[in-house]
Design an enzyme around this catalytic site. Sequence first.
Site, PDB file in Angstrom:
ATOM      1  N   CYS A  25      -3.859  -0.841  -2.264  1.00 27.35           N
ATOM      2  CA  CYS A  25      -4.028   0.603  -2.451  1.00 27.35           C
ATOM      3  C   CYS A  25      -5.058   0.797  -3.556  1.00 27.35           C
ATOM      4  O   CYS A  25      -4.882   0.285  -4.672  1.00 27.35           O
ATOM      5  CB  CYS A  25      -2.695   1.232  -2.836  1.00 27.35           C
ATOM      6  SG  CYS A  25      -2.786   2.957  -3.360  1.00 27.35           S
TER       7      CYS A  25
ATOM      8  N   CYS B 172     -11.421   3.304  -0.217  1.00 29.61           N
ATOM      9  CA  CYS B 172     -10.090   3.619   0.297  1.00 29.61           C
ATOM     10  C   CYS B 172      -9.895   2.782   1.546  1.00 29.61           C
ATOM     11  O   CYS B 172     -10.821   2.648   2.361  1.00 29.61           O
ATOM     12  CB  CYS B 172      -9.953   5.105   0.622  1.00 29.61           C
ATOM     13  SG  CYS B 172      -8.377   5.542   1.409  1.00 29.61           S
TER      14      CYS B 172
ATOM     15  N   HIS C 203      -8.403   3.329   4.191  1.00 29.65           N
ATOM     16  CA  HIS C 203      -8.507   4.072   5.451  1.00 29.65           C
ATOM     17  C   HIS C 203      -9.953   4.159   5.941  1.00 29.65           C
ATOM     18  O   HIS C 203     -10.207   4.311   7.132  1.00 29.65           O
ATOM     19  CB  HIS C 203      -7.991   5.508   5.291  1.00 29.65           C
ATOM     20  CG  HIS C 203      -6.510   5.647   5.278  1.00 29.65           C
ATOM     21  ND1 HIS C 203      -5.727   5.218   4.230  1.00 29.65           N
ATOM     22  CD2 HIS C 203      -5.653   6.184   6.187  1.00 29.65           C
ATOM     23  CE1 HIS C 203      -4.463   5.490   4.491  1.00 29.65           C
ATOM     24  NE2 HIS C 203      -4.394   6.069   5.666  1.00 29.65           N
TER      25      HIS C 203
ATOM     26  N   GLU D 117      -5.883   8.768  10.173  1.00 26.41           N
ATOM     27  CA  GLU D 117      -4.515   8.602  10.658  1.00 26.41           C
ATOM     28  C   GLU D 117      -4.253   9.378  11.945  1.00 26.41           C
ATOM     29  O   GLU D 117      -3.369   8.999  12.727  1.00 26.41           O
ATOM     30  CB  GLU D 117      -3.516   9.006   9.576  1.00 26.41           C
ATOM     31  CG  GLU D 117      -3.526   8.074   8.376  1.00 26.41           C
ATOM     32  CD  GLU D 117      -2.297   8.200   7.510  1.00 26.41           C
ATOM     33  OE1 GLU D 117      -1.444   9.074   7.803  1.00 26.41           O
ATOM     34  OE2 GLU D 117      -2.177   7.428   6.541  1.00 26.41           O
TER      35      GLU D 117
ATOM     36  N   ASP E 260       0.867  -1.175   0.000  1.00 26.94           N
ATOM     37  CA  ASP E 260       0.000   0.000   0.000  1.00 26.94           C
ATOM     38  C   ASP E 260       0.904   1.226   0.000  1.00 26.94           C
ATOM     39  O   ASP E 260       2.107   1.133   0.283  1.00 26.94           O
ATOM     40  CB  ASP E 260      -0.906  -0.004   1.237  1.00 26.94           C
ATOM     41  CG  ASP E 260      -1.857   1.189   1.275  1.00 26.94           C
ATOM     42  OD1 ASP E 260      -2.490   1.465   0.244  1.00 26.94           O
ATOM     43  OD2 ASP E 260      -1.944   1.849   2.318  1.00 26.94           O
ATOM     44  N   SER E 261       0.328   2.372  -0.293  1.00 25.01           N
ATOM     45  CA  SER E 261       1.102   3.608  -0.240  1.00 25.01           C
ATOM     46  C   SER E 261       1.502   3.956   1.184  1.00 25.01           C
ATOM     47  O   SER E 261       2.395   4.790   1.386  1.00 25.01           O
ATOM     48  CB  SER E 261       0.295   4.763  -0.842  1.00 25.01           C
ATOM     49  OG  SER E 261      -0.929   4.924  -0.136  1.00 25.01           O
TER      50      SER E 261
END
Length: 286
Positions: free
Chosen positions: A73, A184, A186, A152, A10-11
């Site tokens: 990702c 996404c 996240h 995050e 993933d990024s």
Amino acid sequence: MVQQPIGIFDSGIGGLTVLKEAMRLLPGETFVYLGDTARVPYGTKSPATVIGYAEQAAGFLVSRGVKLLVVACNTASAVALPHLAACFQLPVVGVIEPGARQAVLASSRGRIGVVGTEGTVRSMAYNKAILRVDPLARVVSAACPLFVPLAEEGWAGHRVARIAAEEYLEPLRREGIDTLVLGCTHYPLLKPVLSELLGTETVLVDSAAATAVAVRDLLRERNLFCRRGRGGVRFHVTDLPDRFCRVGSAFLGAELTGVEQVELDGGVQSSVVGDERLMAEAGGVV
């Protein structure tokens, strides 16, 4: 090849939600995770740049002897998956197609919303994938760039997250969506807020969970399923590991240790947090 690990990249940190689901479904498998934290985010980069980054990340994992590659990702899955499949002689799984298939199955009226990064939404990858499964579906999408930093920072349940979500979701609510794809990795951290705003009549589709199911099914199809392994994972990042360990623990639901900082040309730097390699019993985290 059965005993070889599964590679996931993933990024940055978000792909840990894919890893978490994969470890839950496949407790006997070992994993190698790479977070390209030195170059995050991918979502604001050009397609050519993302393809280059993705090829380097995939090459690193392939050099570690993985039997299957998971592109955790959404942006890289949207623009780089065909390139990676052509470059490397092993199965490659992205997060777009599994999420799209699950969304069509979950939708009661074919009115599907997609939220993601600017890069993912701009690519229209989810829209195209959903329409390949159901050409009659109505798909609307919205970029939600603030969701990543909110997740995050541990602010997924903060009132600021709710305010941002209200703004981002309003156009989708006006369209009367019955299903929302979290495009996404996240975004699963924001499920409580999104569910509250959309109500129980709207189904949330977690592409991370759908991807883990796709990985399991592909392993069985290719006779690569490891039934007697001990499980475990090794972590690599391309920047200092400290923040990855601190923030990533919330994504994975367990403490992160043994994180190694690497260069994507194959070199390994000297910064290591915790033990050099830890292994866990079935489903455990190292």
